[in-house]
Structures are given as C-alpha cells and as structure tokens.
Design a protein around this motif. Structure first.
Motif, PDB file in Angstrom:
ATOM      1  N   ARG A   1       0.841  -1.200   0.000  1.00 15.65           N
ATOM      2  CA  ARG A   1       0.000   0.000   0.000  1.00 15.65           C
ATOM      3  C   ARG A   1       0.876   1.250   0.000  1.00 15.65           C
ATOM      4  O   ARG A   1       0.618   2.211  -0.721  1.00 15.65           O
ATOM      5  CB  ARG A   1      -0.909  -0.018   1.228  1.00 15.65           C
ATOM      6  CG  ARG A   1      -1.782   1.196   1.352  1.00 15.65           C
ATOM      7  CD  ARG A   1      -2.677   1.078   2.608  1.00 15.65           C
ATOM      8  NE  ARG A   1      -3.362   2.321   2.827  1.00 15.65           N
ATOM      9  CZ  ARG A   1      -2.843   3.369   3.458  1.00 15.65           C
ATOM     10  NH1 ARG A   1      -1.624   3.288   3.949  1.00 15.65           N
ATOM     11  NH2 ARG A   1      -3.515   4.475   3.602  1.00 15.65           N
TER      12      ARG A   1
ATOM     13  N   ARG B   1       2.246   1.846  -3.390  1.00 15.24           N
ATOM     14  CA  ARG B   1       1.194   2.347  -4.281  1.00 15.24           C
ATOM     15  C   ARG B   1       0.931   3.822  -4.011  1.00 15.24           C
ATOM     16  O   ARG B   1       0.827   4.632  -4.937  1.00 15.24           O
ATOM     17  CB  ARG B   1      -0.091   1.535  -4.113  1.00 15.24           C
ATOM     18  CG  ARG B   1      -1.180   1.944  -5.107  1.00 15.24           C
ATOM     19  CD  ARG B   1      -2.487   1.206  -4.901  1.00 15.24           C
ATOM     20  NE  ARG B   1      -3.122   1.596  -3.653  1.00 15.24           N
ATOM     21  CZ  ARG B   1      -3.331   0.803  -2.612  1.00 15.24           C
ATOM     22  NH1 ARG B   1      -2.960  -0.452  -2.665  1.00 15.24           N
ATOM     23  NH2 ARG B   1      -3.917   1.246  -1.521  1.00 15.24           N
TER      24      ARG B   1
ATOM     25  N   THR C   1     -10.622   2.178  -3.756  1.00 14.55           N
ATOM     26  CA  THR C   1      -9.236   2.198  -3.271  1.00 14.55           C
ATOM     27  C   THR C   1      -8.551   3.493  -3.677  1.00 14.55           C
ATOM     28  O   THR C   1      -7.856   4.127  -2.879  1.00 14.55           O
ATOM     29  CB  THR C   1      -8.454   0.988  -3.824  1.00 14.55           C
ATOM     30  OG1 THR C   1      -9.059  -0.193  -3.319  1.00 14.55           O
ATOM     31  CG2 THR C   1      -6.996   1.029  -3.409  1.00 14.55           C
TER      32      THR C   1
ATOM     33  N   ASP D   1      -6.902   6.293  -1.324  1.00 12.11           N
ATOM     34  CA  ASP D   1      -5.511   6.719  -1.510  1.00 12.11           C
ATOM     35  C   ASP D   1      -5.413   8.242  -1.620  1.00 12.11           C
ATOM     36  O   ASP D   1      -4.537   8.860  -1.011  1.00 12.11           O
ATOM     37  CB  ASP D   1      -4.907   6.075  -2.762  1.00 12.11           C
ATOM     38  CG  ASP D   1      -4.639   4.586  -2.595  1.00 12.11           C
ATOM     39  OD1 ASP D   1      -4.764   4.067  -1.459  1.00 12.11           O
ATOM     40  OD2 ASP D   1      -4.294   3.950  -3.614  1.00 12.11           O
TER      41      ASP D   1
END
Length: 177
Positions: free
Chosen positions: A9, A12, A46, A50
């Motif tokens: 994560r 990313r 997601t 983010d």
C-alpha cells in the motif's frame, strides 16, 4: 509493476503521489489509467481512499481546469522512476521550488560534485530533512538520495548531471529568502 517497487500500500501511495506530481491529473479515471500503465490495478474506492490518505485536492491550473495536487511534504516519497514528467501546473511547481529553496538555503553548508554523486553537507541532524525535501521534487537525472546525520548523497545519472545539480543546488541555496 516497476522493477524494484514492492506491491505494498505504501509503495502504491508513493506512486500515486509521484503521478500527481509529474502529470496534470484531472480525473480519478485518468489516474487509474496511469496506474494501470505502471502495472497497478485499483478499484475506484481504493483510489478514493488513496487520494484521501495523501490529502490530495483539486486545484485550478493556469489553463483554468482543475487537477489533483498533493500538499508539499506529504508523507509518501516519490519512487516511480519510469514515469515521464509531463506538464504540471506552473503555480504548483513554483511553490514547490520555493519551499525547497527555503529548506536548502537554511541548511546546506557545502555542496561538492564527485563523479555522478552530489555530496551535500548540513548542520548535524539536518541531512535527512534535506534529503526528504530533495526526494519530493521531480528532479530530472536524479535517482534519489541517501542521508546520514550531516551529509546527503544525491545520486545523479552521470557526471555531467551531478555537476549541473551541484550548481543548481548552490544557486537555489544562494537565492533562498
């Protein structure tokens, strides 16, 4: 996914931040497409989380459109080396460069180029802060930094790039307000 980038994560988020810093991103779909180009598939939910985690917001660009921006000093550093810098809103680039200038103007005591490396000396305890400020900038021909207590090593793509970065850092430090 890019070689050398873990599938976490945090990685990313770092890539999302880098994409936003290197491109004018006007929609989540455009961002999702660029992430897919990097080998990262995300759902809209997601991606929304983010963007919230990065405290990204839409700002007006000089052309009058709205694009995502992340606040300077966000907690995730850039790491997507394969991204090709695209046009960014001038207002954001100027603010980022001004902030970097303030950081290095107050903390750099000496800068030396040695082969493809730029060595930056700082007061004790300031090197990691300076390295982080440099890492957050989309600087061409710079692979990254390594920081100790009072020394930062900037890794440039070649000897000539290191000389140019040394001159650029010295100029920015000298012009800091």
């Amino acid at each position: 996914m890019n070689a050398g980038v873990p599938t976490t994560r945090t990685a990313r988020l770092s890539i999302v931040e880098s994409i936003i810093l290197h491109h004018v991103i006007e929609s989540q779909q455009q961002l999702a497409d660029l992430l897919a180009d990097e080998g990262i598939q995300v759902t809209q939910a997601t991606l929304s989380r983010d963007l919230d985690d990065l405290k990204a917001s839409k700002v007006r660009t000089p052309s009058g459109t709205f694009a995502y921006a992340v606040p300077q000093g966000a907690q995730y550093a850039q790491s997507a080396d394969s991204l090709v810098p695209g046009p960014r809103p001038a207002r954001m680039a100027t603010k980022a460069e001004q902030q970097l200038s303030k950081v290095i103007g107050g903390l750099i005591t000496k800068v030396i180029a040695a082969q493809n490396l730029v060595i930056i000396h700082t007061p004790a305890g300031a090197a990691q802060y300076v390295a982080s400020a440099i890492d957050k900038q989309p600087i061409a021909d710079v692979a990254g930094t390594i920081a100790g207590d009072d020394t930062v090593m900037v890794i440039a793509s070649d000897n000539q790039a290191a000389q140019k970065k040394r001159d650029w850092l010295l100029e920015m430090a000298s012009n800091a307000r």
